[in-house]
Write a protein that holds these residues in place. Sequence first.
Motif, mmCIF file in Angstrom:
data_model
loop_
_atom_site.group_PDB
_atom_site.id
_atom_site.type_symbol
_atom_site.label_atom_id
_atom_site.label_comp_id
_atom_site.label_asym_id
_atom_site.label_seq_id
_atom_site.Cartn_x
_atom_site.Cartn_y
_atom_site.Cartn_z
ATOM 1 N N VAL A 149 0.828 -1.203 0.000
ATOM 2 C CA VAL A 149 0.000 0.000 0.000
ATOM 3 C C VAL A 149 0.862 1.252 0.000
ATOM 4 C CG1 VAL A 149 -1.904 -1.144 1.184
ATOM 5 C CG2 VAL A 149 -0.200 0.111 2.520
ATOM 6 N N ALA A 150 0.274 2.332 -0.509
ATOM 7 C CA ALA A 150 0.838 3.667 -0.380
ATOM 8 C C ALA A 150 0.050 4.388 0.712
ATOM 9 C CB ALA A 150 0.743 4.426 -1.702
ATOM 10 N N VAL A 151 0.718 5.287 1.416
ATOM 11 C CA VAL A 151 0.093 5.981 2.546
ATOM 12 C C VAL A 151 0.322 7.484 2.403
ATOM 13 C CG1 VAL A 151 0.061 6.264 5.055
ATOM 14 C CG2 VAL A 151 0.518 4.019 4.067
ATOM 15 N N ARG A 152 -0.725 8.243 2.669
ATOM 16 C CA ARG A 152 -0.550 9.679 2.792
ATOM 17 C C ARG A 152 -1.416 10.200 3.936
ATOM 18 N NH1 ARG A 152 -3.510 12.852 -2.305
ATOM 19 N NH2 ARG A 152 -5.675 12.417 -1.708
ATOM 20 N N ILE A 153 -0.972 11.305 4.514
ATOM 21 C CA ILE A 153 -1.659 11.882 5.671
ATOM 22 C C ILE A 153 -1.810 13.383 5.465
ATOM 23 C CG2 ILE A 153 -1.482 12.339 8.160
ATOM 24 C CD1 ILE A 153 -0.044 9.723 8.514
ATOM 25 N N ASP A 195 0.212 0.062 -6.547
ATOM 26 C CA ASP A 195 0.323 0.243 -7.995
ATOM 27 C C ASP A 195 -0.741 1.167 -8.576
ATOM 28 O OD1 ASP A 195 -1.875 -1.373 -7.766
ATOM 29 O OD2 ASP A 195 -1.089 -3.029 -8.954
ATOM 30 N N ALA A 196 -1.645 1.675 -7.732
ATOM 31 C CA ALA A 196 -2.712 2.546 -8.232
ATOM 32 C C ALA A 196 -2.681 3.936 -7.591
ATOM 33 C CB ALA A 196 -4.080 1.911 -7.972
ATOM 34 N N PHE A 197 -1.666 4.244 -6.768
ATOM 35 C CA PHE A 197 -1.745 5.484 -5.981
ATOM 36 C C PHE A 197 -1.697 6.742 -6.841
ATOM 37 C CE2 PHE A 197 2.908 5.302 -6.184
ATOM 38 C CZ PHE A 197 3.274 6.641 -6.239
ATOM 39 N N LYS A 198 -0.939 6.733 -7.934
ATOM 40 C CA LYS A 198 -0.846 7.945 -8.761
ATOM 41 C C LYS A 198 -2.188 8.290 -9.406
ATOM 42 C CE LYS A 198 4.023 8.410 -9.871
ATOM 43 N NZ LYS A 198 5.011 8.678 -10.941
ATOM 44 N N ALA A 199 -2.830 7.291 -9.985
ATOM 45 C CA ALA A 199 -4.121 7.530 -10.632
ATOM 46 C C ALA A 199 -5.201 7.833 -9.604
ATOM 47 C CB ALA A 199 -4.510 6.318 -11.474
ATOM 48 N N TYR A 200 -5.206 7.086 -8.501
ATOM 49 C CA TYR A 200 -6.275 7.239 -7.517
ATOM 50 C C TYR A 200 -6.200 8.600 -6.823
ATOM 51 C CZ TYR A 200 -9.477 6.059 -3.726
ATOM 52 O OH TYR A 200 -10.527 6.050 -2.843
ATOM 53 N N TRP A 201 -4.999 9.050 -6.492
ATOM 54 C CA TRP A 201 -4.826 10.324 -5.805
ATOM 55 C C TRP A 201 -4.530 11.488 -6.756
ATOM 56 C CZ3 TRP A 201 -1.356 7.602 -1.664
ATOM 57 C CH2 TRP A 201 -2.170 7.071 -0.665
ATOM 58 N N ASN A 202 -4.442 11.182 -8.043
ATOM 59 C CA ASN A 202 -4.161 12.210 -9.046
ATOM 60 C C ASN A 202 -2.918 13.020 -8.670
ATOM 61 O OD1 ASN A 202 -4.551 13.740 -11.383
ATOM 62 N ND2 ASN A 202 -5.844 15.256 -10.318
ATOM 63 N N THR A 203 -1.840 12.304 -8.443
ATOM 64 C CA THR A 203 -0.584 12.936 -8.051
ATOM 65 C C THR A 203 0.538 12.506 -8.977
ATOM 66 O OG1 THR A 203 0.976 13.258 -6.216
ATOM 67 C CG2 THR A 203 -0.025 11.077 -6.433
ATOM 68 N N ASP A 204 1.570 13.336 -9.079
ATOM 69 C CA ASP A 204 2.735 12.962 -9.866
ATOM 70 C C ASP A 204 3.949 12.679 -8.988
ATOM 71 O OD1 ASP A 204 3.343 15.480 -8.946
ATOM 72 O OD2 ASP A 204 3.639 16.393 -10.922
ATOM 73 N N ILE A 205 3.705 12.553 -7.713
ATOM 74 C CA ILE A 205 4.802 12.274 -6.782
ATOM 75 C C ILE A 205 5.356 10.880 -7.032
ATOM 76 C CG2 ILE A 205 3.424 11.307 -4.893
ATOM 77 C CD1 ILE A 205 5.212 12.966 -2.981
#
Length: 225
Positions: A81-85, A210-220
């Motif tokens: 998983v990817a995590v952001r806060i 593998d879906a964090f960029k598309a799901y969160w709409n980020t380029d990080i």
Amino acid sequence: MEEHENRHNNKTIIALVLLAVIGIVGGTLAYFTSQAQFQNVFRTKPYSTELTEEFDAPDNWLPGEETSKKVYVTNKGDVPVAVRISYTEDWLGEDGTTKLDLVQTKEDGTKVTAALINFPNTDDWVEKTESDGNKYYYYNKAVNKDEQTSLFIDKVTFNKDIDIKYNCENVTTTNEEGKTVTTQKCKSTSDTYAGATYTLTIKIETVQFDAFKAYWNTDINIPNA
């Protein structure tokens, strides 16, 4: 003569039977067919995360006092998983409606942050303001099964340098001996940090890596390691 007629009738009967047989054969449709059925079962990996906050809310938070507040994420599933806060802060005065500044400007012009949030692992969390205008802190790697992020926050301190506003009045009374006694009574105002309530709201988000960029709409960029 009679025998000739019988033979003629027999031929007629045979001809009618042949026509009937031909009619039956001509009206039958036959196909070669086969049928097969395959059952394909797809099993998905379990997705399970634990979002943890260790915090005991103080009832009498004093300037200079540190309060433990630990925030972290644990991956209990099989999917990386990817995590952001993200977080928000609010100060409300003693009346419960007056909104106070997060940063106090003193009479001499200096600025003091009322609540000091301690981030003990800044190298592990990448700060980024996204297109929605919100500031997020991304954990800098994928969190695999049974792994835990480092602490995002570990404590919050009520700044000892904060100024408290008071209203004071002199009250004059006469004591038992007949002497005049003047007492100054002071009380903090509703637009100051004494008697106020500080609310720190933490929002934790996780998604399959593998879906964090598309799901969160980020380029990080976050390495999967």
